[in-house]
Design a protein around this motif. Structure first.
Motif, PDB file in Angstrom:
ATOM      1  N   SER A 145       1.015  -0.974   0.187  1.00 41.55           N
ATOM      2  CA  SER A 145       0.004   0.009   0.013  1.00 41.55           C
ATOM      3  C   SER A 145       0.733   1.218  -0.094  1.00 41.55           C
ATOM      4  CB  SER A 145      -0.969   0.013   1.482  1.00 41.55           C
ATOM      5  OG  SER A 145      -1.632  -1.164   1.457  1.00 41.55           O
ATOM      6  N   GLU A 146       1.887   1.057   0.865  1.00 45.36           N
ATOM      7  CA  GLU A 146       2.923   2.132   0.919  1.00 45.36           C
ATOM      8  C   GLU A 146       3.622   2.468  -0.654  1.00 45.36           C
ATOM      9  OE1 GLU A 146       4.416   2.998   5.348  1.00 45.36           O
ATOM     10  OE2 GLU A 146       5.466   1.547   4.452  1.00 45.36           O
ATOM     11  N   GLY A 147       4.010   1.493  -1.080  1.00 46.38           N
ATOM     12  CA  GLY A 147       4.644   1.526  -2.396  1.00 46.38           C
ATOM     13  C   GLY A 147       3.728   2.170  -3.405  1.00 46.38           C
ATOM     14  N   GLU A 148       2.632   1.835  -3.414  1.00 48.12           N
ATOM     15  CA  GLU A 148       1.617   2.248  -4.386  1.00 48.12           C
ATOM     16  C   GLU A 148       1.330   3.821  -4.169  1.00 48.12           C
ATOM     17  OE1 GLU A 148      -0.432   0.729  -7.042  1.00 48.12           O
ATOM     18  OE2 GLU A 148       1.111  -0.445  -6.811  1.00 48.12           O
ATOM     19  N   LEU A 149       1.191   4.351  -2.987  1.00 46.01           N
ATOM     20  CA  LEU A 149       0.946   5.737  -2.754  1.00 46.01           C
ATOM     21  C   LEU A 149       2.411   6.506  -3.118  1.00 46.01           C
ATOM     22  CD1 LEU A 149      -1.271   5.063   0.272  1.00 46.01           C
ATOM     23  CD2 LEU A 149      -1.663   6.673  -1.550  1.00 46.01           C
ATOM     24  N   GLN A 151       4.155   5.446  -5.217  1.00 46.27           N
ATOM     25  CA  GLN A 151       4.379   5.796  -6.801  1.00 46.27           C
ATOM     26  C   GLN A 151       3.537   6.994  -7.245  1.00 46.27           C
ATOM     27  OE1 GLN A 151       4.124   2.231  -9.550  1.00 46.27           O
ATOM     28  NE2 GLN A 151       2.324   2.640  -9.557  1.00 46.27           N
ATOM     29  N   ILE A 152       2.321   7.021  -6.392  1.00 50.65           N
ATOM     30  CA  ILE A 152       1.603   8.105  -6.883  1.00 50.65           C
ATOM     31  C   ILE A 152       2.234   9.445  -6.561  1.00 50.65           C
ATOM     32  CG2 ILE A 152      -0.730   9.152  -6.118  1.00 50.65           C
ATOM     33  CD1 ILE A 152      -1.830   6.310  -6.150  1.00 50.65           C
ATOM     34  N   GLU A 153       2.846   9.486  -5.312  1.00 50.18           N
ATOM     35  CA  GLU A 153       3.274  10.760  -5.204  1.00 50.18           C
ATOM     36  C   GLU A 153       4.597  11.113  -6.028  1.00 50.18           C
ATOM     37  OE1 GLU A 153       5.089  12.727  -0.821  1.00 50.18           O
ATOM     38  OE2 GLU A 153       5.598  10.615  -1.208  1.00 50.18           O
ATOM     39  N   LYS A 154       5.561  10.065  -6.061  1.00 45.47           N
ATOM     40  CA  LYS A 154       6.732  10.285  -6.852  1.00 45.47           C
ATOM     41  C   LYS A 154       6.780   9.993  -8.261  1.00 45.47           C
ATOM     42  CE  LYS A 154       9.030  11.077  -2.881  1.00 45.47           C
ATOM     43  NZ  LYS A 154       9.752  12.724  -2.408  1.00 45.47           N
ATOM     44  N   ALA A 155       6.034   9.063  -8.998  1.00 36.47           N
ATOM     45  CA  ALA A 155       6.686   8.432 -10.129  1.00 36.47           C
ATOM     46  C   ALA A 155       6.315   9.289 -11.443  1.00 36.47           C
ATOM     47  CB  ALA A 155       5.997   7.095 -10.238  1.00 36.47           C
ATOM     48  N   ARG A 156       5.415  10.400 -11.014  1.00 39.45           N
ATOM     49  CA  ARG A 156       4.735  11.290 -12.184  1.00 39.45           C
ATOM     50  C   ARG A 156       5.733  12.580 -12.277  1.00 39.45           C
ATOM     51  NH1 ARG A 156      -0.198  11.192 -14.320  1.00 39.45           N
ATOM     52  NH2 ARG A 156      -0.346  13.590 -14.160  1.00 39.45           N
ATOM     53  N   LYS A 157       6.679  12.552 -11.245  1.00 41.22           N
ATOM     54  CA  LYS A 157       7.710  13.856 -11.272  1.00 41.22           C
ATOM     55  C   LYS A 157       8.591  13.372 -12.253  1.00 41.22           C
ATOM     56  CE  LYS A 157       6.684  15.899  -7.143  1.00 41.22           C
ATOM     57  NZ  LYS A 157       5.055  15.106  -6.688  1.00 41.22           N
ATOM     58  N   GLU A 162      16.720   7.429  -9.610  1.00 44.11           N
ATOM     59  CA  GLU A 162      16.684   5.764  -9.684  1.00 44.11           C
ATOM     60  C   GLU A 162      16.447   5.219  -8.540  1.00 44.11           C
ATOM     61  OE1 GLU A 162      20.047   5.071 -12.718  1.00 44.11           O
ATOM     62  OE2 GLU A 162      19.667   2.981 -11.793  1.00 44.11           O
ATOM     63  N   ASP A 163      17.136   5.928  -7.417  1.00 42.62           N
ATOM     64  CA  ASP A 163      16.820   5.257  -6.072  1.00 42.62           C
ATOM     65  C   ASP A 163      15.382   5.337  -5.527  1.00 42.62           C
ATOM     66  OD1 ASP A 163      19.340   4.531  -5.646  1.00 42.62           O
ATOM     67  OD2 ASP A 163      20.127   6.258  -4.679  1.00 42.62           O
ATOM     68  N   VAL A 164      14.536   6.301  -5.925  1.00 40.75           N
ATOM     69  CA  VAL A 164      12.963   6.341  -5.572  1.00 40.75           C
ATOM     70  C   VAL A 164      12.400   5.365  -6.231  1.00 40.75           C
ATOM     71  CG1 VAL A 164      11.169   7.825  -5.547  1.00 40.75           C
ATOM     72  CG2 VAL A 164      13.080   8.865  -4.829  1.00 40.75           C
ATOM     73  N   TYR A 165      12.787   5.271  -7.680  1.00 39.38           N
ATOM     74  CA  TYR A 165      12.087   3.964  -8.474  1.00 39.38           C
ATOM     75  C   TYR A 165      12.356   2.801  -7.786  1.00 39.38           C
ATOM     76  CZ  TYR A 165      11.774   0.504 -12.219  1.00 39.38           C
ATOM     77  OH  TYR A 165      11.720  -0.629 -12.801  1.00 39.38           O
ATOM     78  N   LYS A 232       1.745   6.940 -20.783  1.00 39.44           N
ATOM     79  CA  LYS A 232       0.710   7.705 -20.874  1.00 39.44           C
ATOM     80  C   LYS A 232       0.178   8.366 -19.703  1.00 39.44           C
ATOM     81  CE  LYS A 232      -1.852   5.344 -24.850  1.00 39.44           C
ATOM     82  NZ  LYS A 232      -2.463   4.140 -25.353  1.00 39.44           N
ATOM     83  N   GLU A 233       0.217   7.187 -18.497  1.00 34.99           N
ATOM     84  CA  GLU A 233      -0.128   7.726 -17.022  1.00 34.99           C
ATOM     85  C   GLU A 233       1.041   8.579 -16.578  1.00 34.99           C
ATOM     86  OE1 GLU A 233      -0.814   4.419 -14.639  1.00 34.99           O
ATOM     87  OE2 GLU A 233      -2.697   3.945 -15.861  1.00 34.99           O
ATOM     88  N   GLN A 234       2.089   8.954 -17.411  1.00 33.76           N
ATOM     89  CA  GLN A 234       3.009   9.539 -17.005  1.00 33.76           C
ATOM     90  C   GLN A 234       3.920   8.838 -15.895  1.00 33.76           C
ATOM     91  OE1 GLN A 234       2.406  14.130 -16.598  1.00 33.76           O
ATOM     92  NE2 GLN A 234       4.388  14.106 -15.444  1.00 33.76           N
ATOM     93  N   LYS A 235       3.749   7.610 -15.902  1.00 30.44           N
ATOM     94  CA  LYS A 235       4.667   6.897 -14.652  1.00 30.44           C
ATOM     95  C   LYS A 235       5.970   6.541 -15.208  1.00 30.44           C
ATOM     96  CE  LYS A 235       2.721   3.059 -12.928  1.00 30.44           C
ATOM     97  NZ  LYS A 235       1.974   1.648 -13.322  1.00 30.44           N
ATOM     98  N   MET A 236       6.964   7.116 -14.428  1.00 29.96           N
ATOM     99  CA  MET A 236       8.392   6.962 -14.810  1.00 29.96           C
ATOM    100  C   MET A 236       9.029   5.636 -14.399  1.00 29.96           C
ATOM    101  SD  MET A 236       8.492   9.876 -16.352  1.00 29.96           S
ATOM    102  CE  MET A 236       7.122  10.827 -16.159  1.00 29.96           C
ATOM    103  N   THR A 237       9.447   4.892 -15.479  1.00 29.98           N
ATOM    104  CA  THR A 237      10.089   3.619 -14.843  1.00 29.98           C
ATOM    105  C   THR A 237      11.383   3.734 -15.457  1.00 29.98           C
ATOM    106  OG1 THR A 237       9.491   2.383 -16.769  1.00 29.98           O
ATOM    107  CG2 THR A 237       7.878   2.179 -15.077  1.00 29.98           C
ATOM    108  N   LEU A 238      12.305   2.755 -14.896  1.00 30.05           N
ATOM    109  CA  LEU A 238      13.783   2.672 -15.258  1.00 30.05           C
ATOM    110  C   LEU A 238      14.282   3.080 -16.541  1.00 30.05           C
ATOM    111  CD1 LEU A 238      16.406   2.414 -13.850  1.00 30.05           C
ATOM    112  CD2 LEU A 238      16.455   0.032 -13.997  1.00 30.05           C
ATOM    113  N   PRO A 239      13.626   2.535 -17.715  1.00 25.27           N
ATOM    114  CA  PRO A 239      14.073   3.219 -19.039  1.00 25.27           C
ATOM    115  C   PRO A 239      14.232   4.432 -19.499  1.00 25.27           C
ATOM    116  CG  PRO A 239      12.737   0.936 -19.162  1.00 25.27           C
ATOM    117  CD  PRO A 239      12.732   1.549 -17.879  1.00 25.27           C
TER     118      PRO A 239
END
Ligand code: 2DE
Ligand code: MG
Ligand code: MG
Ligand code: MG
Ligand code: MG
Length: 324
Positions: A145-149, A151-157, A162-165, A232-239
């Motif tokens: 649950s924390e990981g999902e939140l 992600q919502i907080e940080k992954a669109r930035k 890389e460490d936050v990812y 599309k969701e602007q979710k930043m992943t490693l690549p």
């Protein structure tokens, strides 16, 4: 087929598990049974229960017990709950090549189905007063649950590091696989150091597993999930994180603009995917995934050879080589 080969030393256990798992989901409410039947008829590879049984048998030279079965069912219940909720959170209409629960029955029903499966899992974990199991599983649920939140907080930035990812994927995905391996070991050797070694082993595989999942977003016909949705969701992943960190100023501006302002435009998403590929983003993610894989294999090598260890090795490699 590689999965059959992996399952071979746990074929008996997986069959019995299957029966127990089906029983563990039953309810008096017909609508619930209809939906859980829909889910189990489209079941995945059941990698998590496989980890539970293979680890238990490896650390005990082939022994499993009621706690191992209970742990495997608990894990699969919780895992199923998280997928149902995940598709609501991600607004995804496909899962394993079929319509997701939220696509067929709407969000409100999907949320309640997930809650039901979660409660069934927690209840089953204390069926025999097994508070160690309850603790392992509750920690995993909290972390997911924390990981999902997070992600919502940080992954669109767009400046996500890389460490936050890594922290996001550790919490949302790696913890549950870590829980599989630690409870597998704990079910047969509760006081041994294997419990912690196997937790770490599972965590490393989980990291590789999610990097692979994120790579699938860049294209694979077979996975049964839409591709390009993370972008599309602007979710930043490693690549993408790697490429953003290594792009020129102009390229970075173009990338950010494409992701931000044209994120619903399929052509723009395709251009971003092509840019990431051409600039080594996929290669870098594959390299990192392999580092986690190698660390996992090193931990495995502290155990003597056995058919169970061989299957776990195959599984570690399968996580990386799988086509879906
Ligand atoms: C998969 O990430 C991560 C799933 C964790 C979901 C956890 C939730 C909170 P992906 P795919 C929703 C915990 C909920 C509980 C315990 C009921 O990349 O690509 O979205 O498979 O996975 O959709
Ligand atoms: Mg998802
Ligand atoms: Mg998700
Ligand atoms: Mg994904
Ligand atoms: Mg996935």
């Amino acid at each position: 087929k590689i999965v059959e080969q992996i399952k071979q030393p746990i074929a008996f256990e997986m069959d019995l598990f299957e029966q127990k798992f089906l029983l563990s989901m039953s309810s008096k409410v017909a609508l619930l049974n209809r939906i859980t039947t829909y889910i189990v008829n489209r079941k995945g590879k059941q990698m998590r229960p496989m980890f539970v049984f293979l680890v238990a048998k490896m650390v005990s030279n082939g022994e499993v017990n009621e706690r191992t079965y209970r742990g495997a069912s608990v894990i699969e219940l919780i895992h199923t709950a998280t997928l149902v909720h995940d598709d609501v959170v991600d607004d995804s209409n496909r899962r394993r090549g079929f319509f997701s629960v939220n696509a067929l029955w709407k969000n409100k029903i999907a949320v309640l189905i997930g809650d039901f499966l979660l409660s069934k899992g927690l209840l089953l974990s204390i069926d025999n007063g097994d508070f160690d199991l309850l603790k392992i599983i509750s920690i995993a649920v909290r972390e997911m649950s924390e990981g999902e939140l997070l992600q919502i907080e940080k992954a669109r930035k767009l400046d996500i590091t890389e460490d936050v990812y890594y922290e996001i994927i550790r919490q949302k995905t790696a913890t549950l696989i870590a829980a599989c391996c630690s409870l597998g070991a704990a079910s047969v050797k509760p006081e041994s150091t294997h419990v912690e070694t196997m937790r770490k082993f599972g965590e490393l595989i989980g990291m590789a597993f999610q990097i692979k999942d994120d790579l699938f977003d860049y294209g694979s016909a077979k996975i049964g999930k839409p591709t390009g949705i993370d972008i599309k969701e602007q979710k930043m992943t490693l690549p993408l994180i790697y490429v953003l960190n290594h792009a020129s100023k102009a390229e970075k501006k173009w990338l950010i603009n494409s992701i931000k302002n044209h994120n619903k435009d399929t052509r723009r998403v395709k251009e971003v995917i092509a840019f990431v590929k051409d600039n080594g983003g996929l290669d870098y993610a594959v390299e990192k995934m392999k580092q986690f894989q190698n660390e996992a294999l090193q931990l495995l090598n502290t155990f003597p050879s056995s058919e169970f260890k061989s299957s776990l090795e195959l599984m570690v490699n399968y996580v990386i080589d799988r086509k879906k």
